[in-house]
Scaffold this active site. Structure first.
Site, PDB file in Angstrom:
ATOM      1  N   HIS A  41      96.757 -31.735 -53.522  1.00  0.00           N
ATOM      2  CA  HIS A  41      95.366 -31.710 -53.975  1.00  0.00           C
ATOM      3  C   HIS A  41      94.680 -30.397 -53.602  1.00  0.00           C
ATOM      4  CE1 HIS A  41      91.711 -33.761 -55.313  1.00  0.00           C
ATOM      5  NE2 HIS A  41      91.092 -33.202 -54.295  1.00  0.00           N
ATOM      6  N   TYR A  44      98.019 -27.066 -54.308  1.00  0.00           N
ATOM      7  CA  TYR A  44      98.708 -26.872 -55.593  1.00  0.00           C
ATOM      8  C   TYR A  44     100.157 -26.425 -55.390  1.00  0.00           C
ATOM      9  CZ  TYR A  44      93.979 -26.947 -57.601  1.00  0.00           C
ATOM     10  OH  TYR A  44      92.710 -27.314 -57.974  1.00  0.00           O
ATOM     11  N   HIS A  87      88.933 -36.943 -60.373  1.00  0.00           N
ATOM     12  CA  HIS A  87      88.749 -37.900 -59.278  1.00  0.00           C
ATOM     13  C   HIS A  87      89.498 -39.177 -59.654  1.00  0.00           C
ATOM     14  CE1 HIS A  87      85.935 -38.162 -55.618  1.00  0.00           C
ATOM     15  NE2 HIS A  87      86.622 -37.057 -55.567  1.00  0.00           N
ATOM     16  N   ARG A 108      78.290 -29.815 -56.978  1.00  0.00           N
ATOM     17  CA  ARG A 108      78.203 -28.894 -55.821  1.00  0.00           C
ATOM     18  C   ARG A 108      79.003 -27.618 -56.059  1.00  0.00           C
ATOM     19  NH1 ARG A 108      78.801 -33.597 -53.150  1.00  0.00           N
ATOM     20  NH2 ARG A 108      80.951 -33.159 -52.525  1.00  0.00           N
ATOM     21  N   ASP A 109      80.161 -27.750 -56.729  1.00  0.00           N
ATOM     22  CA  ASP A 109      80.951 -26.548 -57.025  1.00  0.00           C
ATOM     23  C   ASP A 109      80.159 -25.551 -57.861  1.00  0.00           C
ATOM     24  OD1 ASP A 109      83.307 -27.015 -55.673  1.00  0.00           O
ATOM     25  OD2 ASP A 109      84.219 -28.145 -57.297  1.00  0.00           O
ATOM     26  N   ASP A 260      80.969 -25.595 -50.725  1.00  0.00           N
ATOM     27  CA  ASP A 260      80.670 -27.022 -50.595  1.00  0.00           C
ATOM     28  C   ASP A 260      81.802 -27.695 -49.827  1.00  0.00           C
ATOM     29  OD1 ASP A 260      81.943 -29.303 -52.804  1.00  0.00           O
ATOM     30  OD2 ASP A 260      82.606 -27.236 -52.904  1.00  0.00           O
ATOM     31  N   SER A 305      82.637 -36.881 -46.079  1.00  0.00           N
ATOM     32  CA  SER A 305      81.257 -37.305 -46.358  1.00  0.00           C
ATOM     33  C   SER A 305      80.664 -36.350 -47.386  1.00  0.00           C
ATOM     34  CB  SER A 305      80.422 -37.260 -45.075  1.00  0.00           C
ATOM     35  OG  SER A 305      80.849 -38.258 -44.175  1.00  0.00           O
ATOM     36  N   ASP A 488      90.524 -26.039 -67.000  1.00  0.00           N
ATOM     37  CA  ASP A 488      91.487 -27.080 -67.378  1.00  0.00           C
ATOM     38  C   ASP A 488      91.767 -28.025 -66.224  1.00  0.00           C
ATOM     39  OD1 ASP A 488      92.803 -25.220 -65.849  1.00  0.00           O
ATOM     40  OD2 ASP A 488      94.660 -25.286 -66.990  1.00  0.00           O
ATOM     41  N   GLY A 525      89.854 -24.449 -62.789  1.00  0.00           N
ATOM     42  CA  GLY A 525      90.597 -25.646 -63.168  1.00  0.00           C
ATOM     43  C   GLY A 525      91.019 -26.450 -61.964  1.00  0.00           C
ATOM     44  N   SER A 528      95.974 -32.473 -60.999  1.00  0.00           N
ATOM     45  CA  SER A 528      96.073 -33.807 -60.407  1.00  0.00           C
ATOM     46  C   SER A 528      97.447 -34.370 -60.742  1.00  0.00           C
ATOM     47  CB  SER A 528      94.974 -34.714 -60.972  1.00  0.00           C
ATOM     48  OG  SER A 528      95.171 -36.034 -60.514  1.00  0.00           O
TER      49      SER A 528
END
Length: 733
Positions: A41, A44, A87, A108-109, A260, A305, A488, A525, A528
């Protein structure tokens, strides 16, 4: 500590590598920090060697991959900031919070780059909603997205949703956010200035989401239910305050760097910022505002959090920061400082509880080039003999079946739950080819879309991924926008399985080929992996988020039929392909054949032609022909414009193939009668086939093929089938 690293997702080889980096055995906090930073995650590690093939440079690119989000120059000292993230795993376990925090994280990003977020999009994949669990996932994912976006006041303007058996139990929730920033106000996450204070701002730190990043790097199983604590809890009102406080803070000169706290929380934000800047960071955990008693260093460093940021501040400006955050009712605590030794040093009660090189966490994760092989079933599913598919006797029924299929039917049940008009800049609302958002104070607008047909990618990941890029770009062109950048989200199964790695590799090569040919850079990008259920992997789903620029928002075009007697023209050629089509699946229960083949040069010409026709004001509507073929596109334009159509086709193809083939690149346009010759002439100059096929008239869809009437249906009957399907599925027991 018997092999605890294995439980946290590290292999024995990776653990040995950590020992050689540190020159000693790591303690539990350090193992935790490596386990999240070296997870798929965050690191990569299975995809990085492949991602380097994507084109990331272009004349508009201000910031490519590697920062919190990508940034593109749109002129007038303005830039668009964009990013998509998944997510998926949290949403499979706890769909409401999983989806909500996905939205919160991506917002936030965007504002961590200094930009004000102006739009959200969601690319969703679910199983077929014929069981309670799937309906529960759909309802709660949509509600989670809606509540977070609506509360924070950012419009959810578009996205795409598909339903396929392969996503059962492992839904995909990919959230995309776009913001606008003045070019000279872009902020980055590069820590610098030895002795500069490090502050944590926003919410307090609790135990939610601990180890979420490693959790997102594993396949889901029965035990996943026990991992519910790995799903974070979001508070959109807190995030709204954080957003406004950060944007106000950026107007001062106090901020050196900001990041963030998403996956891996304090660990990732500290080591990534320090590593980018080539510095170290000392953190005193006794100064971190906590919301729970007795938290260990491990828990504080790994907490996910929500609604928190880490800020490197100019020395002496701490009070300025505190003043801004106090005004918004938020915490701002100095928890550490920048050092010159490249180490992340964590202190609690005066003792060092972790000490590791920042670069080793952020950049030195092992990278794996896996073995690959073509799946054993691939050849079999690619076989399709059209003669085995008997044409339906009742074409009216076939049309109703296709337009009421879950993937073609209106997604209104979903997007009507979103506030897509908040901020009052939405010029084209959901349900069209692409969303359009005006940029305040200018004539400009940004067009946005997400696209990917996972079924095509299952049949051929290389071609399917090219089609995803091409269709996203075509959708933007249909509203009059020139595509400028891609973000992407690559959703795949377990890359340690040879056939999955083959899919991943070919998909990335397909995206690279399409982006190079269409000259659209990839600026950000997310990957996942490990998206599997009991039956196996999901369809390979490389979701393409794309932004396009409209110089003059008054010139946008939409797909709805505008005027009676307008002439209907098809641009592009029907090559008679039905492999992987919605028609084949809905009417025959087959997912077979080759996906439609795509000629990217042809695609480029068609897109340039449509942009030219819109710019010159020569067409009244434009709609891309994709899922469901010409027939579905025709019905969608007719329903949107509340006007029927009379069509007469001459073809050497079978009637059903003529109507339902999904051959790209094609578009359906309408033109005022007096402008038809000019449009056909320009199409000829662009070497794009253009065929007059009928007129806009009445309140029904009437189609004849080679002089034989095959479809005659009132628009209201078609609309009922198209509009009501998803609502009906969700409400039936």
């Amino acid at each position: 500590m018997d092999k605890i690293w294995r439980e946290l997702g590290l292999t024995d080889e990776e653990y040995e590598k950590i020992i050689s980096i540190l020159g000693r055995e790591p303690n539990i906090t350090e193992i935790g920090m490596y386990s999240v930073m070296w997870s798929e995650h965050c690191a990569y590690k299975n995809s990085k060697p492949l991602l380097k093939y994507l084109p990331t440079k272009g004349e508009r690119v201000i910031q490519g991959p590697g920062e919190n989000a990508g940034v593109l120059d749109i002129g007038d000292n303005l830039a668009v900031v964009m990013k998509i993230e998944s997510h998926n795993h949290p949403s499979a376990i706890e769909p409401y919070q999983g989806a909500a925090t996905g939205v919160g994280g991506i917002i936030r990003d965007i504002f961590t780059m200094g930009a004000r977020p102006i739009a959200l999009l969601d690319s969703l994949r679910f199983g077929i909603p014929d069981d309670k669990r799937t309906k529960y996932l759909i309802e709660n994912v949509v509600a989670g997205i809606a509540d977070y976006g609506n509360c924070i006041g950012i419009p959810t303007v578009g996205g795409d949703t598909y339903f396929e058996e392969s996503y059962k139990g492992n839904p995909l929730v990919n959230a995309m956010c776009v913001g606008i920033v003045e070019k000279d106000k872009i902020k980055k996450g590069i820590a610098k200035g030895i002795g500069n204070p490090v502050m944590i701002v926003g919410a307090t730190t609790g135990r939610d989401g601990i180890g979420g990043a490693s959790f997102a790097s594993q396949e889901l199983s029965e035990e996943s239910e026990e991992k519910r604590p790995s799903v974070q809890v979001g508070d959109p009102f807190m995030e709204k305050l954080l957003l406004e406080a950060c944007l106000e803070l950026f107007e001062t000169d106090a901020v050196v760097a900001i990041q963030d706290m998403g996956a891996a929380g304090l660990t990732s934000s500290s080591c990534e910022m320090a590593s980018r800047g080539g510095v170290g960071m000392e953190i005193d955990l006794d100064k971190v505002p906590l919301r729970e008693k007795g938290m260990t260093p491990y828990e504080i460093m790994l907490s996910e959090s929500q609604e928190r940021m880490l800020v490197v501040v100019e020395k002496g400006k701490e009070e300025d920061v505190q003043k801004v955050f106090k005004k918004w009712g938020l915490n701002a605590a100095t928890i550490g400082k920048i050092t010159d030794d490249g180490m992340i040093r964590v202190i609690k009660e005066g003792k060092i509880v972790a000490e590791v090189p920042a670069k080793s966490l952020a950049e030195d994760a092992p990278q794996y080039i896996r073995e690959e092989e073509v799946p054993k079933w691939q050849e079999d599913v690619n076989k399709l003999n059209i003669n085995e598919v008997k044409p339906p006797e009742d074409m009216n029924k076939a049309l109703k079946d296709v337009i009421s299929s879950l993937n073609v039917a209106s997604k209104e049940w979903i997007y009507s739950q979103y506030d897509y008009m908040v901020r009052t800049d939405t010029a084209i609302t959901p349900g069209m080819d692409a969303a359009v958002v005006r940029i305040k104070g200018t004539k400009k607008a940004i067009a946005l879309t997400t696209d990917c047909n996972g079924r095509y990618c299952y049949l051929d990941p290389y071609i399917g991924s090219q089609i995803a890029v091409a269709e996203a770009a075509r959708n933007l062109c249909m509203v009059g926008a020139k595509p400028i950048g891609v973000t992407d989200c690559l959703n795949f199964g377990n890359p340690e399985k040879k056939e999955i790695y083959w899919q991943l590799k070919n998909s990335i090569f397909g995206i690279a080929k399409a982006c190079e040919t269409l000259q659209i850079p990839v600026v950000s990008g997310n990957v996942s992996l490990y998206n599997e259920n009991e039956e196996g992997a999901i369809y390979p789903t490389p979701v393409i988020g794309m932004a396009g620029l409209i110089e003059d928002v008054s010139k946008i075009c939409t797909m709805d039929f505008k005027k009676e007697r307008d002439v209907i023209i098809i641009l592009g050629e029907n090559k008679g392909e039905i492999g992987g089509s919605e028609y084949l699946k809905v009417c025959f229960g087959m997912v077979k054949g080759q996906p439609p083949q795509i000629d990217l040069e042809e695609e480029k010409r068609l897109q340039e032609l449509v942009l030219k026709l819109i710019e010159e004001g020569l067409i009244n509507s434009s709609h891309d022909i994709s899922e469901g073929g010409f027939a579905a596109a025709l019905v969608e334009s007719a329903i949107s414009g509340k006007k029927g159509a009379k069509i007469s086709l001459q073809t050497s193809l079978r009637e059903d193939v003529e109507l339902f083939s999904e051959s790209p690149p094609r578009a359906l346009i309408t033109v005022s009668p007096e402008k038809v010759e000019e449009v056909l002439k320009i199409a000829y100059e662009y070497q794009v086939p253009a065929q007059k096929v009928g007129v806009v008239e009445g309140k029904k869809i009437a189609i004849e093929v080679n002089g034989k009437k095959i479809i005659d249906l009132p628009l209201e009957v078609l609309e009922e089938s198209w509009r009501g399907r998803i609502k009906w599925e969700m409400e039936r027991n």
